[in-house]
Design a protein around this motif. Structure first.
Motif, short mmCIF file in Angstrom:
data_model
loop_
_atom_site.label_atom_id
_atom_site.label_comp_id
_atom_site.label_asym_id
_atom_site.label_seq_id
_atom_site.Cartn_x
_atom_site.Cartn_y
_atom_site.Cartn_z
N CYS A 128 0.79 -1.19 -0.17
CA CYS A 128 -0.04 0.15 -0.06
C CYS A 128 0.89 1.14 0.07
CB CYS A 128 -0.95 -0.19 1.23
SG CYS A 128 -2.12 1.41 1.23
N MET A 129 0.40 2.32 -0.89
CA MET A 129 1.12 3.54 -0.92
C MET A 129 0.70 4.50 0.10
SD MET A 129 1.50 3.89 -4.97
CE MET A 129 0.00 3.19 -5.30
N HIS A 151 -2.12 -1.10 -3.66
CA HIS A 151 -3.34 -0.21 -3.17
C HIS A 151 -2.68 1.28 -2.80
CE1 HIS A 151 -4.52 -4.45 -2.73
NE2 HIS A 151 -5.78 -3.90 -2.74
N LEU A 152 -3.48 2.16 -2.43
CA LEU A 152 -3.20 3.41 -1.99
C LEU A 152 -3.89 3.89 -0.92
CD1 LEU A 152 -2.04 6.57 -4.08
CD2 LEU A 152 -4.01 6.73 -2.68
N MET A 153 -3.20 4.82 0.09
CA MET A 153 -4.10 5.13 1.09
C MET A 153 -3.90 6.60 1.33
SD MET A 153 -3.55 3.96 5.28
CE MET A 153 -1.73 3.60 4.90
N THR A 154 -4.79 7.33 1.56
CA THR A 154 -4.97 8.85 1.23
C THR A 154 -4.71 9.56 2.81
OG1 THR A 154 -7.20 8.88 1.71
CG2 THR A 154 -6.36 8.86 -0.48
N VAL A 178 -8.58 2.16 -3.11
CA VAL A 178 -8.13 3.07 -2.27
C VAL A 178 -8.72 3.15 -1.10
CG1 VAL A 178 -8.21 5.72 -2.32
CG2 VAL A 178 -7.99 4.67 -4.48
N ILE A 179 -8.09 3.40 0.14
CA ILE A 179 -8.24 3.50 1.44
C ILE A 179 -8.05 4.77 2.16
CG2 ILE A 179 -7.46 2.26 3.53
CD1 ILE A 179 -6.39 -0.08 1.76
N ASP A 207 -18.47 3.91 0.44
CA ASP A 207 -18.42 2.94 1.72
C ASP A 207 -17.23 1.85 1.47
OD1 ASP A 207 -19.71 1.35 4.02
OD2 ASP A 207 -19.49 -0.43 2.44
N GLY A 208 -16.69 1.62 0.50
CA GLY A 208 -15.42 0.85 -0.02
C GLY A 208 -14.08 1.74 0.71
N TYR A 209 -14.22 2.98 0.26
CA TYR A 209 -13.27 3.79 0.77
C TYR A 209 -13.02 4.11 2.03
CZ TYR A 209 -10.79 8.31 0.97
OH TYR A 209 -9.83 9.33 1.46
N LEU A 210 -14.26 4.33 2.66
CA LEU A 210 -14.19 4.44 4.12
C LEU A 210 -14.15 3.38 5.08
CD1 LEU A 210 -16.87 7.60 4.61
CD2 LEU A 210 -14.44 7.54 5.02
N HIS A 211 -14.55 2.17 4.55
CA HIS A 211 -14.50 0.81 5.42
C HIS A 211 -14.16 -0.39 4.67
CE1 HIS A 211 -16.41 -1.96 8.29
NE2 HIS A 211 -16.71 -2.58 7.11
N GLY A 212 -14.81 -0.75 3.57
CA GLY A 212 -14.62 -2.03 2.88
C GLY A 212 -13.29 -2.26 2.36
N ASN A 213 -12.46 -1.47 2.18
CA ASN A 213 -11.10 -1.63 1.30
C ASN A 213 -10.24 -1.89 2.60
OD1 ASN A 213 -12.51 -1.24 -0.86
ND2 ASN A 213 -11.72 0.71 -1.36
#
Length: 230
Positions: A128-129, A151-154, A178-179, A207-213
Motif C-alpha cells: 500500500c502506498m 493499493h493506495l492510502m490517502t 483506495v483506502i 463505503d469501500g473507501y471509508l470501510h470495506g477496502n
C-alpha cells in the motif's frame, strides 16, 4: 466520528508507548502499524518484527523511504528485500510512503515508479502506498491498474484536495484500491471523515473507501474481538 476500528502507529522497539496500550486494552477497536524498522540491520529487525506481530494486533508494517538513510534508498533497492520476503511469509501488509514529503528532505525515493520493480519481484506482497502520491498521482494510478497487489492510502491528504484523476479511478477501475486514512493528529479524524463524506462518489464506492477496502486489506487477516490472528 463513526469510526469502528482504527490503526495507530507504534514503534516496535518501544513497547511502553500509548498506541500499544490502546491496542492491548481494546484490540477490537485498535490495531497497530509497526514502525521503527532498521533496514540496515535486517536480521535483528526481522526477528523483532515477527515477535511484534505474534504478540500484538498488527495491521501492517510501515517504512518512509525519504525518512531514513538520507533518502538514498528507494523501495526498488535490495536493502528492502528481506523485509518484503518476511512480510510475504507472515501475510503482513506493508505500507510505504509515496509522493514528495512535506519536510525539506530528499523526495525522489518516494516516486511510486520504484514500486514497479517491487510488484514484479513480489506479486504476493500486500503493498500500500501511504500519504497519496503527489505529484505522481497518474503514475500511482497506472501502477494500481497494472498490479493487483498494489493499493493506495490517502493519509495526510484532506479528502477535499484529492485530485479528480484519483476520484475518477475510485469510481471506475479502482473501487477496491483506495483506502481512507486521516494521519491524525496532523489532520484530524473529524475533519477528514467529514470531508470524505462529502466527496462526489457513489454510496458503494464511498463505503469501500471509508470501510470495506481497509477491512479487506488490513483487518481480515486479524481475528475476532480479541485481535488474535486467525
Amino acid at each position: 466520528n463513526g469510526v469502528e476500528r482504527a490503526i495507530v502507529t507504534a514503534n516496535m522497539n518501544n513497547l511502553k508507548g500509548s498506541p500499544i496500550a490502546f491496542a492491548e486494552a481494546r484490540p477490537d477497536r485498535f490495531a497497530l502499524a509497526a514502525g521503527g524498522l532498521d533496514l540496515l540491520r535486517p536480521m535483528p529487525t526481522l526477528r523483532t518484527l515477527e515477535s511484534f506481530v505474534n504478540d500484538y494486533p498488527v495491521a501492517f508494517a510501515m517504512v518512509g523511504p525519504s525518512f531514513w538513510g538520507d533518502g538514498r534508498y528507494p523501495p526498488s533497492d535490495a536493502v528492502y528485500y528481506p523485509l518484503y520476503t518476511k512480510c510475504c511469509e507472515l501475510g503482513l501488509p506493508l505500507a510505504l510512503n509515496t509522493g514528495l514529503p512535506g519536510p525539506p528532505i530528499p523526495g525522489e525515493a518516494q516516486n511510486p515508479i520504484h514500486l514497479d520493480r517491487v510488484c514484479v519481484r513480489f506479486p504476493e506482497l500486500m503493498l500500500c502506498m501511504m500519504h497519496g502520491a503527489d505529484p505522481w498521482w497518474d503514475t500511482a494510478i497506472r501502477l494500481m491498474i497494472k498490479y493487483r497487489n498494489l493499493h493506495l492510502m490517502t493519509s495526510a491528504w484532506a479528502p477535499k484536495y484529492l485530485p479528480d484523476s484519483l476520484l475518477h479511478f475510485m469510481r471506475t477501475r479502482g473501487r477496491k484500491k483506495v483506502i481512507f486514512a486521516s494521519d491524525a493528529p496532523v489532520l484530524s479524524i473529524t475533519r477528514t471523515v467529514g470531508e470524505a463524506a462529502k466527496l462526489d462518489l457513489p454510496e458503494e464506492v464511498l463505503d469501500g473507501y471509508l470501510h470495506g477496502n481497509a477491512q479487506r486489506f488490513f483487518f481480515d487477516r486479524l481475528g475476532g474481538e480479541d485481535g488474535t490472528a486467525r
